[in-house]
Design a protein around this motif. Structure first.
Motif, mmCIF file in Angstrom:
data_model
loop_
_atom_site.group_PDB
_atom_site.id
_atom_site.type_symbol
_atom_site.label_atom_id
_atom_site.label_comp_id
_atom_site.label_asym_id
_atom_site.label_seq_id
_atom_site.Cartn_x
_atom_site.Cartn_y
_atom_site.Cartn_z
ATOM 1 N N UNK A 197 0.834 -1.199 0.000
ATOM 2 C CA UNK A 197 0.000 0.000 0.000
ATOM 3 C C UNK A 197 0.871 1.253 0.000
ATOM 4 N N UNK A 198 1.932 1.205 0.797
ATOM 5 C CA UNK A 198 2.814 2.356 0.899
ATOM 6 C C UNK A 198 3.563 2.617 -0.414
ATOM 7 N N UNK A 199 4.123 1.579 -0.979
ATOM 8 C CA UNK A 199 4.921 1.751 -2.204
ATOM 9 C C UNK A 199 4.095 2.157 -3.407
ATOM 10 N N UNK A 200 2.888 1.606 -3.483
ATOM 11 C CA UNK A 200 2.061 1.866 -4.660
ATOM 12 C C UNK A 200 1.053 2.975 -4.420
ATOM 13 N N UNK A 201 1.097 3.591 -3.250
ATOM 14 C CA UNK A 201 0.119 4.637 -2.911
ATOM 15 C C UNK A 201 -1.300 4.122 -3.111
ATOM 16 N N UNK A 202 -1.542 2.938 -2.567
ATOM 17 C CA UNK A 202 -2.880 2.362 -2.634
ATOM 18 C C UNK A 202 -3.455 2.400 -1.219
ATOM 19 N N UNK A 203 -4.754 2.150 -1.114
ATOM 20 C CA UNK A 203 -5.329 2.010 0.224
ATOM 21 C C UNK A 203 -5.005 0.599 0.722
ATOM 22 N N UNK A 204 -5.064 0.453 2.050
ATOM 23 C CA UNK A 204 -4.852 -0.866 2.654
ATOM 24 C C UNK A 204 -5.838 -1.871 2.075
ATOM 25 N N UNK A 205 -7.068 -1.380 1.867
ATOM 26 C CA UNK A 205 -8.130 -2.256 1.387
ATOM 27 C C UNK A 205 -7.795 -2.793 -0.007
ATOM 28 N N UNK A 206 -7.279 -1.894 -0.872
ATOM 29 C CA UNK A 206 -6.918 -2.317 -2.228
ATOM 30 C C UNK A 206 -5.762 -3.314 -2.187
ATOM 31 N N UNK A 207 -4.756 -2.985 -1.368
ATOM 32 C CA UNK A 207 -3.588 -3.853 -1.273
ATOM 33 C C UNK A 207 -3.989 -5.225 -0.728
ATOM 34 N N UNK A 208 -4.856 -5.209 0.258
ATOM 35 C CA UNK A 208 -5.364 -6.448 0.851
ATOM 36 C C UNK A 208 -6.070 -7.296 -0.210
ATOM 37 N N UNK A 209 -6.907 -6.634 -1.000
ATOM 38 C CA UNK A 209 -7.653 -7.332 -2.040
ATOM 39 C C UNK A 209 -6.697 -7.992 -3.042
ATOM 40 N N UNK A 210 -5.699 -7.210 -3.508
ATOM 41 C CA UNK A 210 -4.800 -7.730 -4.533
ATOM 42 C C UNK A 210 -3.961 -8.902 -4.007
ATOM 43 N N UNK A 211 -3.412 -8.736 -2.803
ATOM 44 C CA UNK A 211 -2.575 -9.811 -2.247
ATOM 45 C C UNK A 211 -3.398 -11.101 -2.101
ATOM 46 N N UNK A 212 -4.626 -10.947 -1.624
ATOM 47 C CA UNK A 212 -5.458 -12.144 -1.466
ATOM 48 C C UNK A 212 -5.882 -12.735 -2.802
ATOM 49 N N UNK A 213 -6.114 -11.878 -3.796
ATOM 50 C CA UNK A 213 -6.445 -12.385 -5.135
ATOM 51 C C UNK A 213 -5.308 -13.244 -5.671
ATOM 52 N N UNK A 214 -4.091 -12.743 -5.496
ATOM 53 C CA UNK A 214 -2.916 -13.462 -6.009
ATOM 54 C C UNK A 214 -2.763 -14.812 -5.306
ATOM 55 N N UNK A 215 -2.864 -14.798 -3.978
ATOM 56 C CA UNK A 215 -2.691 -16.054 -3.235
ATOM 57 C C UNK A 215 -3.820 -17.038 -3.530
ATOM 58 N N UNK A 216 -5.050 -16.525 -3.600
ATOM 59 C CA UNK A 216 -6.169 -17.416 -3.902
ATOM 60 C C UNK A 216 -6.072 -17.946 -5.332
ATOM 61 N N UNK A 217 -5.627 -17.076 -6.233
ATOM 62 C CA UNK A 217 -5.463 -17.498 -7.627
ATOM 63 C C UNK A 217 -4.424 -18.602 -7.747
ATOM 64 N N UNK A 218 -3.356 -18.480 -6.993
ATOM 65 C CA UNK A 218 -2.312 -19.502 -7.035
ATOM 66 C C UNK A 218 -2.809 -20.804 -6.398
ATOM 67 N N UNK A 219 -3.552 -20.663 -5.305
ATOM 68 C CA UNK A 219 -4.118 -21.860 -4.662
ATOM 69 C C UNK A 219 -5.043 -22.601 -5.634
ATOM 70 N N UNK A 220 -5.888 -21.842 -6.340
ATOM 71 C CA UNK A 220 -6.803 -22.465 -7.297
ATOM 72 C C UNK A 220 -6.041 -23.185 -8.401
ATOM 73 N N UNK A 221 -4.983 -22.547 -8.900
ATOM 74 C CA UNK A 221 -4.188 -23.160 -9.967
ATOM 75 C C UNK A 221 -3.586 -24.477 -9.481
ATOM 76 N N UNK A 222 -3.054 -24.464 -8.272
ATOM 77 C CA UNK A 222 -2.461 -25.695 -7.724
ATOM 78 C C UNK A 222 -3.530 -26.754 -7.514
#
Lengths: 91, 133
Positions: B11-36
């Motif tokens: 959030x700090x590096x990309x000047x995003x809100x915590x909520x946005x950063x939270x969403x993206x990180x979880x999307x990535x992890x869930x997406x990887x879990x689904x692929x596996x």
């Protein structure tokens, strides 16, 4: 699955453009890499833990020539899947 | 670092809100879990790859009691670190042990070693892959 698939996933599920999504993913990876390069571990709850461990030097053997070689001390990265991920794969 | 640290730093590096950063990180992890879960291989250049290995069921033993136990078939994810990250993680070893001589040669030998052990497949053939069982 590659980076491109993850970029598309971010793009489709958020309001971010493809370019922004790619930059965000790259930033996530950079943050992970920086911490791990510093020897820090990264624990992503629900997914798993990336951990750096120090390995001592040991003797190994070239499997082709049979020649004994010294394998130098090194730091390696290991991944330990979380219980949740293990369960997801076996559900 | 844990997931909330990662979200905060993103959030700090990309000047995003915590909520946005939270969403993206979880999307990535869930997406990887689904692929596996689909048995797909994940390959992130510069970071590493994750593959799913399948294990047949076997009859094991409780090492304390000697009692036989049926171990069911299972699938486990394996991570193989990418070249760039592998080198970055190991970067300080040479400084710590501080023996300049023949370092490169050893590395080459070791790579050959690993490639042969890996048998061409991109498997994680490290001797110490924590607890494969």
């Amino acid at each position: 699955m590659t980076k491109d698939d993850l970029v598309l996933l971010i793009h489709e599920r958020t309001g971010f453009s493809k370019v922004e999504s790619a930059e965000i993913l790259e930033e996530i990876l950079n943050l992970l890499k920086e911490r791990l390069a510093d020897g820090d571990h990264v624990k992503l709850s629900g997914f798993g833990k990336f951990q750096v461990s120090q390995k001592r030097a040991r003797k190994g053997r070239n499997p082709i020539t049979g020649k004994e070689i010294e394998i130098s001390a090194r730091r390696v990265l290991t991944f330990k899947p979380s219980q949740k991920l293990r369960k997801a794969l076996n559900a | 670092m844990n997931k909330s640290d990662l979200i905060e730093a993103l959030a700090e590096r990309r000047k995003m809100t915590q909520k946005e950063a939270d969403l993206v990180v979880n999307l990535v992890l869930d997406g990887m879990t689904d692929a596996l879960r689909r048995g797909e291989r994940i390959e992130i250049r510069g970071f590493g790859s994750l593959i799913v290995k399948t294990y047949d069921p076997y009859i094991g033993r409780n090492p304390k009691t000697g009692e036989q136990v049926q171990v069911p078939a299972k699938r486990l994810p394996f991570f193989k670190v990418g070249k760039e990250l592998k080198e970055r993680v190991d970067g300080r070893t040479s400084e710590l042990t501080a023996n300049g001589e023949g370092g490169d040669e050893m590395d080459d030998d070791d790579l050959t070693d690993e490639d042969v052990l890996d048998d061409g497949a991109d498997e994680h053939a490290d001797d110490d892959s924590s607890d494969p069982v």
